[in-house]
Design a protein around this motif. Structure first.
Motif, PDB file in Angstrom:
ATOM      1  N   SER A 262      35.879  44.829  46.506  1.00 55.40           N
ATOM      2  CA  SER A 262      35.247  44.228  45.342  1.00 55.40           C
ATOM      3  C   SER A 262      36.230  43.937  44.214  1.00 55.40           C
ATOM      4  O   SER A 262      35.855  43.358  43.211  1.00 55.40           O
ATOM      5  CB  SER A 262      34.102  45.109  44.848  1.00 55.40           C
ATOM      6  N   VAL A 263      37.481  44.334  44.368  1.00 60.52           N
ATOM      7  CA  VAL A 263      38.455  44.027  43.322  1.00 60.52           C
ATOM      8  C   VAL A 263      38.858  42.557  43.418  1.00 60.52           C
ATOM      9  O   VAL A 263      39.259  42.099  44.481  1.00 60.52           O
ATOM     10  CB  VAL A 263      39.711  44.903  43.479  1.00 60.52           C
ATOM     11  N   PRO A 264      38.728  41.836  42.303  1.00 57.89           N
ATOM     12  CA  PRO A 264      39.139  40.436  42.362  1.00 57.89           C
ATOM     13  C   PRO A 264      40.640  40.355  42.626  1.00 57.89           C
ATOM     14  O   PRO A 264      41.422  41.085  42.029  1.00 57.89           O
ATOM     15  CB  PRO A 264      38.821  39.912  40.962  1.00 57.89           C
ATOM     16  N   LYS A 265      41.012  39.503  43.557  1.00 52.46           N
ATOM     17  CA  LYS A 265      42.440  39.355  43.846  1.00 52.46           C
ATOM     18  C   LYS A 265      42.915  38.040  43.291  1.00 52.46           C
ATOM     19  O   LYS A 265      42.153  37.088  43.162  1.00 52.46           O
ATOM     20  CB  LYS A 265      42.673  39.420  45.351  1.00 52.46           C
ATOM     21  N   LEU A 266      44.179  38.009  42.949  1.00 51.77           N
ATOM     22  CA  LEU A 266      44.756  36.789  42.444  1.00 51.77           C
ATOM     23  C   LEU A 266      44.776  35.758  43.562  1.00 51.77           C
ATOM     24  O   LEU A 266      45.372  35.986  44.605  1.00 51.77           O
ATOM     25  CB  LEU A 266      46.175  37.079  41.950  1.00 51.77           C
ATOM     26  N   VAL A 267      44.062  34.660  43.345  1.00 52.64           N
ATOM     27  CA  VAL A 267      43.967  33.641  44.392  1.00 52.64           C
ATOM     28  C   VAL A 267      45.091  32.636  44.177  1.00 52.64           C
ATOM     29  O   VAL A 267      45.137  31.952  43.170  1.00 52.64           O
ATOM     30  CB  VAL A 267      42.618  32.912  44.321  1.00 52.64           C
ATOM     31  N   LEU A 268      46.027  32.595  45.106  1.00 53.66           N
ATOM     32  CA  LEU A 268      47.172  31.712  44.925  1.00 53.66           C
ATOM     33  C   LEU A 268      47.265  30.664  46.013  1.00 53.66           C
ATOM     34  O   LEU A 268      47.773  29.577  45.805  1.00 53.66           O
ATOM     35  CB  LEU A 268      48.472  32.531  44.942  1.00 53.66           C
ATOM     36  N   VAL A 274      36.922  32.277  46.734  1.00 55.05           N
ATOM     37  CA  VAL A 274      36.959  33.527  47.500  1.00 55.05           C
ATOM     38  C   VAL A 274      35.555  34.073  47.663  1.00 55.05           C
ATOM     39  O   VAL A 274      34.657  33.806  46.872  1.00 55.05           O
ATOM     40  CB  VAL A 274      37.789  34.607  46.778  1.00 55.05           C
TER      41      VAL A 274
END
Lengths: 337, 293, 327
Positions: A262-268, A274
């Motif tokens: 559930s932790v937002p991850k940096l979308v690169l 996501v």
């Protein structure tokens, strides 16, 4: 490798503080909260000499309370904390100088009316680590060490930015020459660009001074970066413990897995959106924790045994353990989905 | 930031912006100076009975008496020069106000901080006592205390302290309770520093701003409470009249047109109390960040 | 592409304080299309929150909008009277705050508060209001919504309260919602639930959002467009993934590189030296130049926005442009 800090079966209960009126009302059947909160419940944990143990969990999971118990600030209701075999609370009430704490909010943890040099010096003077005459040079050394201009000792806290104040707080803790450093969310109230400075300082100092430390944070990426081992807490209990690479790479407890998801991850790497893996429901009230396994009401693979039997920490292998009845089956099941 | 930017200097820069408060401060300082040098600036020593002539009693402002000088504000029933009596009365009033204020400040602060720091039963005991006392009017307590202790300067101060320490205790308790929960106190206790060090070096200095505010107001209250007691004849002996007694002395003559005997000491008292309160209000505004722009 | 629902041009909001003029927002411009979510990212003191308040005309003295234009559905907001503004606030544009407890009245039930919020702009029957409130509470994911209308704010958890605040903000189907760090105070598991909900709502209802946050990871998973603020200005703007993968402004690049996720565990992080400047005494030209490794003498003058392929940046020495894109 032997345990340097040994936490054995530590429980901390916070009872409601009732006024006389409330006590009478409770006796007469009034709607008064008389239940107590088990902030930390039967935690056994050890920290090895020179390692950084990450303590991670959501708010209210008891990680700060556990940190305070290790530092000897808050005596546990039951259980013991020892450092190198010696209890942290010598006479049961007084904290030890061997453990020092860096608090979350550097705007609150420094006395606003005291010169910062004095704030750093008073502990070492009181405990004979330096003399009144020599204190200036002693403090200047520590200022230099944490990346502050030694000429700033005469200033007051309001003349510093958040990052600089946290450096002062670190200098205050380290000037006591502790064996163990507790960092309670030391970067949570700092700006992103300043967080990196403080994390780097922490890494550098723990390495150079060979400090043993407990790093408490709700921020998984920070924990992953600074820790050697990580303990995941949920509702007052440790649910998973192991080397940081293994726990993050392959979480064993369903809660750990869900938390990481559930932790937002940096979308690169993608312009597409996501998918959030959310945990259903909310953290239950610590006033009335669920029976059996605390996590069972939100767990995708809970069975009847989870409602009644409290899972104990079972070793997966020599240096990794998890408190779950079904960790093998559950993980297997999820992977087949 | 250099040394010119001390907290005091910053405080004064801000204080200076309120012209009314600056004027009030000037009035307070002037009155204190007049009281200090009362025997120098007064044309007459009003306490020296040999100086007084009954021939000069109850004369209107501007009367040239047997001493050969003009009684600018007239004379009182004993033939005292009223201006001199007011200067000397101010001295007594301010003396008693300050003494009572500081003793109450010390006792009240000690009790309030002890209660907040120690907590538990001691906290409950001290603060319930304070609450109980605050539920009685200050004047009633002062009257009872004067009745118990008798007359005299020390007794009067004792009565005023008994009537007022509770306000300081409440304020100190509230401030210390709030500070006690802050991280810097916990950090000091975690070091660990002794309780004595934490209280003296951290807790007490951080509780001072609200105490200074209450102190200014309570000194003004002490002065007016003392005036009230003296007016009722329960204050100081007649030979050393404070402002309250001067007002009282002139009271029977109010209706016969000799207004000045009561009115001028009354005006002096009002100016002093209003000026202290204006200064106190400004200090409070500056110490209270919520009122800040 | 249709006309933007919200168009901000050269917005400056300054605070006239005892200590001097605080230039909290300094020439901010952006457009927002229907249903678009824009992330407004910055550190404390960057002016992101004041920008949000300015959009709703909620800047209190000693602050005021000194310059610029805010067009909502083609109507200029900066010249409207307070009464006209109030008609639009909560109706065409609404706000969600970091702390929902501050925006909910503790003395009223959720149902009463939602009824009041509806009545402020429309005349509807009690039954209609109730069904609309129930529908919205259900939409934001509150279980047994009809029964919960009778509950008071303190009977909800933090995450549920924020959902109620979102439902109230959505009551009139506004064109724009300004969300000021609405998930910062929440736990990650609750945050994920709300982020997922908001993204779905923006798509379903066509409401555009300005999502103010200090957390790059949160906005990167939510917003299609990012604007990065530093010391009162937008220093860089562009499509989220492109901007994060290939930042142009050295500040954006430094910010991304300093994240722990960007480094090997245990290795030193790429930190940005120094700290943010005081808004009372900003350096000449680019406010980031004293901390910038790319700065030159030119940086003491103001750089214009460079427009390039749907993105823009305010820098004389953008990063990543001279080097060829890795294959």
């Amino acid at each position: 490798m032997s345990a340097f800090v040994q936490i054995t079966d530590v429980t901390r209960v916070f009872g409601p503080k009732l006024s006389l009126g409330e006590k009478i009302a409770a006796k007469l059947g009034g709607n008064v909260e008389t239940r107590s909160v088990r902030a930390v419940s039967g935690v056994t944990l050890s920290v090895r000499k020179g390692e950084t143990l990450g303590l991670v969990g959501e708010s209210g999971c008891g990680k700060s309370t556990l940190g305070r118990a290790i530092a000897g600030i808050l005596p546990p209701t039951s259980g013991t904390v020892t450092i190198d075999g010696a209890p942290v609370m010598a006479d049961g009430t007084k904290a030890t100088t061997r453990v020092q704490t860096v608090f979350q909010d550097p705007f609150a943890s420094l006395d606003p009316r005291m010169k910062v040099g004095h704030t750093v010096a008073e502990g070492p003077i009181a405990h004979g680590l330096t003399t009144r005459a020599d204190a200036r040079r002693y403090v200047a050394d520590w200022f230099d060490r944490v990346g502050l201009d030694p000429a700033w000792v005469e200033r007051h806290p309001h003349q510093f930015s958040g990052g600089q104040r946290q450096r002062i707080a670190i200098a205050r803790a380290l000037a006591m020459q502790p064996d163990v450093l507790i960092c309670d969310e030391p970067v949570a109230s700092l700006d992103v660009s300043i967080q990196a400075q403080i994390i780097n300082l922490f890494l550098e100092l723990t390495r150079d001074l060979a400090l043993t430390s407990v790093f408490i944070s709700h921020d998984l990426s920070v924990i992953q970066h600074v820790s050697d081992r990580v303990a995941v807490m949920y509702l007052g209990r440790i649910v998973e413990l192991g080397p940081v690479g293994e726990v993050f790479g392959n979480p064993a407890h369903p809660y750990t897995k869900a938390l990481f998801g559930s932790v937002p991850k940096l979308v690169l790497d993608a312009d597409e959106l996501v998918r959030f893996e959310t945990i259903e429901g909310e953290v239950p009230s610590p006033l009335s924790p669920p029976t059996g396994c605390n996590f069972h009401p939100r767990c995708p693979c809970a069975t009847t045994i989870c409602q009644t039997g409290r899972p104990s920490m079972e070793p997966i292998h020599d240096y990794r353990s998890v408190a779950c009845h079904h960790y093998k089956a559950c993980l297997g099941k999820e992977e087949h989905d | 930031m250099s040394d010119t930017n001390t907290p005091f200097r910053r405080f004064w820069t801000e204080f200076r912006e309120n012209k009314v408060a600056v004027f009030a401060l000037a009035v307070v300082v002037t009155m204190i100076l007049l009281a200090l040098f009362a025997s120098v600036v007064s044309p007459q020593n009003p306490y020296d009975l040999a100086n007084l002539s009954l021939m000069d009693s109850r004369r209107p402002p501007g009367f040239v008496g047997s001493g050969g000088y003009t009684h600018l504000l007239g004379t009182d029933p004993q033939g005292r020069d009223l201006l001199s009596a007011i200067f000397h009365g101010l001295r007594i009033s301010i003396q008693i106000g300050l003494a009572a204020g500081f003793v109450s400040l010390t006792i009240g602060t000690a009790l309030g901080i002890t209660a907040a720091y120690l907590g538990g039963r001691i906290e409950a005991l001290i603060m319930r006592l304070v609450d109980l006392q605050l539920s009685f009017p200050a004047i009633l307590l002062a009257l009872v205390m004067v009745a118990l202790l008798g007359q005299g300067k020390a007794q009067l101060i004792g009565a005023l302290v008994a009537a007022q320490y509770a306000y300081f205790a409440r304020t100190a308790y509230g401030a210390a309770k709030a500070e006690r929960g802050k991280d810097y106190i916990e950090a000091a206790l975690a070091t660990p520093l002794s309780g004595r060090l934490v209280v003296w070096r951290h807790l007490l200095p951080n509780c001072t701003p609200p105490l200074i505010v209450v102190a200014t107001v309570q000194i003004a209250n002490s002065i007016s409470l003392e005036a009230t007691l003296s007016f009722l004849g329960l204050g100081l002996p007649v030979t050393e009249p404070s402002l309250g007694m001067l007002i009282s002395n002139g009271f029977p003559y109010m209706m016969s047109g000799r207004y000045w005997i009561s009115v001028y000491p009354g005006v002096a008292l009002i100016i002093l109390i209003v000026a202290i309160n204006v200064v106190g209000d400004q200090v409070r505004d500056q110490f209270n960040p919520r009122l800040r722009k | 592409m249709s006309d933007p629902v919200l168009s901000v041009k050269g917005l400056s909001t300054h605070f006239f304080t005892r200590a001097g003029v605080v230039k909290a927002v300094n020439g901010v411009s952006f457009d927002l299309a229907r249903g678009e979510i824009m992330g407004l990212v910055g550190e404390s003191g960057s002016g992101k929150t004041v920008t949000g308040f300015s959009l709703l005309g909620l800047v209190d003295a000693p602050g005021r909008i000194v310059e610029g234009s805010i067009k909502l559905n083609g109507v200029e907001l900066t010249t409207l009277s307070e009464a006209e503004l109030r008609k639009r606030r909560g109706h065409e544009i609404s706000m969600i705050f970091q702390d929902p407890i501050a925006t909910l009245n503790p003395m009223l039930t959720i149902g009463q508060q939602m009824k009041l919020a509806i009545d402020a702009h429309e005349r509807v029957s009690a039954a209609a209001a109730r069904s609309r409130a129930t529908e919205l509470l259900t939409q934001v994911g509150i279980p047994s919504a009809a029964a919960r209308l009778r509950a008071y704010p303190h009977e909800f958890s933090g995450g549920m309260r924020q959902r109620v605040a979102i439902a109230i903000a959505l009551l009139h189907r506004p064109s724009v919602i300004v969300a000021d760090e609405p998930t910062t105070a929440l736990d990650v598991s609750i945050q994920a639930q709300i982020l997922a909900k908001m993204r779905a709502l923006a798509r379903e209802t066509g409401t555009a959002m300005v999502w103010i946050s200090h957390d790059l990871a949160v906005v990167s998973s939510l917003a299609s467009k990012l604007a990065v603020m530093y010391a009162g200005r937008i220093v860089e703007e562009g499509p989220t993934a492109t901007l994060l993968r290939d930042p142009r402004h050295p500040y954006t690049a430094g910010l991304i590189a300093s994240l722990p996720a960007m480094a090997k565990p245990g290795a030193p992080l790429n930190q940005i030296a120094g700290s943010t400047p005081s808004l009372l005494s900003l350096p000449e030209g680019c406010p980031f130049s004293p901390r910038c490794t790319h700065a030159s003498g030119q940086c003491t003058t103001d750089a214009d926005m460079t427009q390039n392929g749907g993105r823009q940046w305010r820098c004389f020495h953008p990063v990543g442009q001279t080097a060829p894109e890795p294959a």
